[in-house]
Scaffold this motif. Structure first.
Motif, short mmCIF file in Angstrom:
data_model
loop_
_atom_site.label_atom_id
_atom_site.label_comp_id
_atom_site.label_asym_id
_atom_site.label_seq_id
_atom_site.Cartn_x
_atom_site.Cartn_y
_atom_site.Cartn_z
N LEU A 192 -26.33 -16.43 24.67
CA LEU A 192 -26.91 -15.36 23.87
C LEU A 192 -25.97 -14.94 22.76
CD1 LEU A 192 -29.48 -13.60 23.76
CD2 LEU A 192 -28.26 -11.90 25.15
N ILE A 193 -24.69 -14.78 23.09
CA ILE A 193 -23.71 -14.39 22.07
C ILE A 193 -23.62 -15.44 20.97
CG2 ILE A 193 -21.24 -14.02 21.67
CD1 ILE A 193 -21.09 -12.77 24.46
N TRP A 194 -23.55 -16.70 21.37
CA TRP A 194 -23.45 -17.79 20.41
C TRP A 194 -24.72 -17.88 19.57
CZ3 TRP A 194 -23.33 -23.70 21.83
CH2 TRP A 194 -23.00 -24.43 20.70
N GLY A 195 -25.88 -17.74 20.21
CA GLY A 195 -27.15 -17.85 19.49
C GLY A 195 -27.36 -16.72 18.49
N ILE A 196 -27.08 -15.48 18.92
CA ILE A 196 -27.26 -14.34 18.01
C ILE A 196 -26.33 -14.45 16.81
CG2 ILE A 196 -26.93 -11.85 17.80
CD1 ILE A 196 -27.94 -11.57 20.65
N ASP A 197 -25.09 -14.87 17.08
CA ASP A 197 -24.15 -15.02 15.96
C ASP A 197 -24.63 -16.10 15.00
OD1 ASP A 197 -21.32 -14.56 14.78
OD2 ASP A 197 -21.44 -16.75 15.06
N SER A 198 -25.14 -17.22 15.54
CA SER A 198 -25.57 -18.32 14.67
C SER A 198 -26.73 -17.91 13.78
CB SER A 198 -25.97 -19.53 15.53
OG SER A 198 -24.86 -20.01 16.27
N VAL A 199 -27.61 -17.05 14.32
CA VAL A 199 -28.81 -16.66 13.57
C VAL A 199 -28.55 -15.47 12.65
CG1 VAL A 199 -31.16 -15.77 13.79
CG2 VAL A 199 -30.37 -17.60 15.30
N ALA A 200 -27.83 -14.46 13.16
CA ALA A 200 -27.74 -13.19 12.44
C ALA A 200 -26.45 -13.00 11.65
CB ALA A 200 -27.92 -12.04 13.43
N PHE A 201 -25.32 -13.48 12.16
CA PHE A 201 -24.04 -13.12 11.54
C PHE A 201 -23.34 -14.28 10.82
CE2 PHE A 201 -24.64 -10.18 15.14
CZ PHE A 201 -24.68 -8.99 14.44
N LYS A 202 -23.49 -15.48 11.34
CA LYS A 202 -22.82 -16.61 10.70
C LYS A 202 -23.30 -16.82 9.27
CE LYS A 202 -21.63 -21.48 11.27
NZ LYS A 202 -21.73 -22.69 12.14
N PRO A 203 -24.62 -16.73 9.00
CA PRO A 203 -25.07 -16.88 7.59
C PRO A 203 -24.44 -15.86 6.66
CG PRO A 203 -26.93 -17.09 9.08
CD PRO A 203 -25.78 -16.63 9.91
N GLN A 204 -24.22 -14.63 7.14
CA GLN A 204 -23.57 -13.61 6.31
C GLN A 204 -22.13 -13.98 6.01
OE1 GLN A 204 -24.02 -9.75 8.12
NE2 GLN A 204 -26.24 -9.94 8.36
N ARG A 205 -21.42 -14.54 7.03
CA ARG A 205 -20.03 -14.94 6.81
C ARG A 205 -19.97 -16.09 5.80
NH1 ARG A 205 -19.76 -14.55 12.49
NH2 ARG A 205 -19.65 -16.85 12.69
N VAL A 206 -20.91 -17.02 5.90
CA VAL A 206 -20.93 -18.15 4.97
C VAL A 206 -21.21 -17.67 3.54
CG1 VAL A 206 -22.16 -20.26 4.32
CG2 VAL A 206 -21.60 -19.82 6.73
N ALA A 207 -22.18 -16.74 3.39
CA ALA A 207 -22.50 -16.21 2.06
C ALA A 207 -21.31 -15.48 1.46
CB ALA A 207 -23.70 -15.28 2.15
N THR A 208 -20.61 -14.71 2.28
CA THR A 208 -19.42 -13.98 1.81
C THR A 208 -18.33 -14.96 1.38
OG1 THR A 208 -19.92 -12.13 3.28
CG2 THR A 208 -17.67 -12.29 2.46
N ALA A 209 -18.15 -16.02 2.18
CA ALA A 209 -17.13 -17.02 1.85
C ALA A 209 -17.45 -17.72 0.54
CB ALA A 209 -17.03 -18.05 2.98
N ASN A 210 -18.73 -18.06 0.32
CA ASN A 210 -19.12 -18.71 -0.92
C ASN A 210 -18.89 -17.80 -2.12
OD1 ASN A 210 -19.90 -21.08 0.36
ND2 ASN A 210 -22.01 -20.36 0.70
N ALA A 211 -19.18 -16.50 -1.93
CA ALA A 211 -18.99 -15.54 -3.02
C ALA A 211 -17.51 -15.40 -3.40
CB ALA A 211 -19.57 -14.19 -2.62
N LYS A 212 -16.64 -15.59 -2.46
CA LYS A 212 -15.21 -15.47 -2.71
C LYS A 212 -14.56 -16.81 -3.06
CE LYS A 212 -14.53 -11.48 0.36
NZ LYS A 212 -13.80 -10.98 1.56
N GLY A 213 -15.38 -17.86 -3.05
CA GLY A 213 -14.84 -19.18 -3.36
C GLY A 213 -14.02 -19.77 -2.24
N VAL A 214 -14.28 -19.32 -1.03
CA VAL A 214 -13.55 -19.82 0.15
C VAL A 214 -14.47 -20.77 0.92
CG1 VAL A 214 -12.40 -19.21 2.31
CG2 VAL A 214 -12.21 -17.70 0.29
N ALA A 215 -13.92 -21.89 1.36
CA ALA A 215 -14.71 -22.83 2.16
C ALA A 215 -15.11 -22.17 3.48
CB ALA A 215 -13.91 -24.09 2.43
N PRO A 216 -16.39 -22.22 3.84
CA PRO A 216 -16.85 -21.55 5.07
C PRO A 216 -16.08 -21.98 6.31
CG PRO A 216 -18.72 -22.29 3.76
CD PRO A 216 -17.49 -22.87 3.12
#
Length: 266
Positions: free
Chosen positions: A18-42
């Motif tokens: 459940l922890i892994w699944g919720i993070d993959s759906v709800a939080f990981k995309p936000q971290r990837v978007a933030t990384a792209n905005a900062k020019g950092v590889a996800p």
């Protein structure tokens, strides 16, 4: 529902998944978007520690759960009630699919595969305390008339043949009477303690109810089994699996008994 180690495994599998699944759906995309905005590889952004642990442990716990629930489960023999077949200190594997696949915790059968056979050595849940596991030999099938008179066992009016082989010389209970019992298609060793000729369990006469089984220990005069009220007849839903092999023997100060390691259980 039974709260045992299987319950812990199921709960841990659900929690980590459940922890892994919720993070993959709800939080990981936000971290990837933030990384792209900062020019950092996800891939250079570290996951939260809780998610990292959940992702690492989930597949391991799931594999252990599946193996223990549907294939094989290890047990330790805690007493001498199955001597000489099994000794206190034997560690055994139990085949979980011999009599059908069951859901962990709920213990409800989902696939029927085979039926218990007279003479099988079986682990079952104690009817009056399902959290406690017992291991005994299956003697009576549903509808069988079981009679015990002293050292004699009768099934449906026929005496079960026993050949006496002198004194037992193995570990524990040395000097007691050793026999070979011909139970159905299984020939196996049994142990008798003559000093307990008048002991409880030597005078029994009952018919096994439908959907239930009658068990006895191979150490006939030192086994709390279906002859006694504390155990009684065992319903089919309480069967855990068939004992198939010894994988370790460890009971100090005589451990290990090397020749028992890897031995099949008959």
């Amino acid at each position: 529902m039974i709260f045992d180690f299987s319950f812990i495994l199921v709960a841990a599998t659900l929690l980590t998944g459940l922890i892994w699944g919720i993070d993959s759906v709800a939080f990981k995309p936000q971290r990837v978007a933030t990384a792209n905005a900062k020019g950092v590889a996800p891939e250079n952004i570290r996951e939260p520690l809780l998610v990292e642990y959940a992702r690492s442990f989930f597949p391991v716990i799931l594999i252990v759960l599946l193996i223990r629930s549907f294939l094989f489960e290890p047990f330790r023999i805690p007493s001498d009630s199955m001597m000489p077949t099994l000794l206190d200190g034997d560690f055994i594997f139990v085949n979980k699919f011999s009599y059908g696949l069951r859901l962990p915790v709920l213990n409800s059968k989902i696939v029927s595969i085979g039926d218990p056979q007279r003479g099988d050595v079986i682990v079952f849940r104690l009817p009056r305390d399902p959290a406690t596991n017992y291991i005994k030999r299956l003697v009576g099938l549903p509808g069988d008339h079981i009679v015990v008179r002293g050292q004699n066992l009768y099934i449906n009016g026929e005496r079960v043949p026993v050949e006496f082989n002198g004194e037992y010389t193995g570990p524990g209970h040395r000097g007691e009477t050793l026999g070979t019992e011909h139970l159905g298609n299984v020939d196996h060793n049994v142990l008798y303690i003559p000093s307990r000729m008048d002991g409880e369990g030597r005078d029994y006469d009952q018919v096994v109810p439908a959907g239930h089984y009658f068990f006895m220990g191979d150490n006939r005069d030192n086994s709390k089994d279906s002859r006694f009220f504390e155990v009684g007849f065992v319903p089919e839903r309480n069967l855990v699996g068939k004992a198939v092999r010894i994988w370790l023997n460890w009971d100090l100060p005589n451990a290990p008994i090397w020749e028992r390691i890897g031995a099949p259980i008959r």
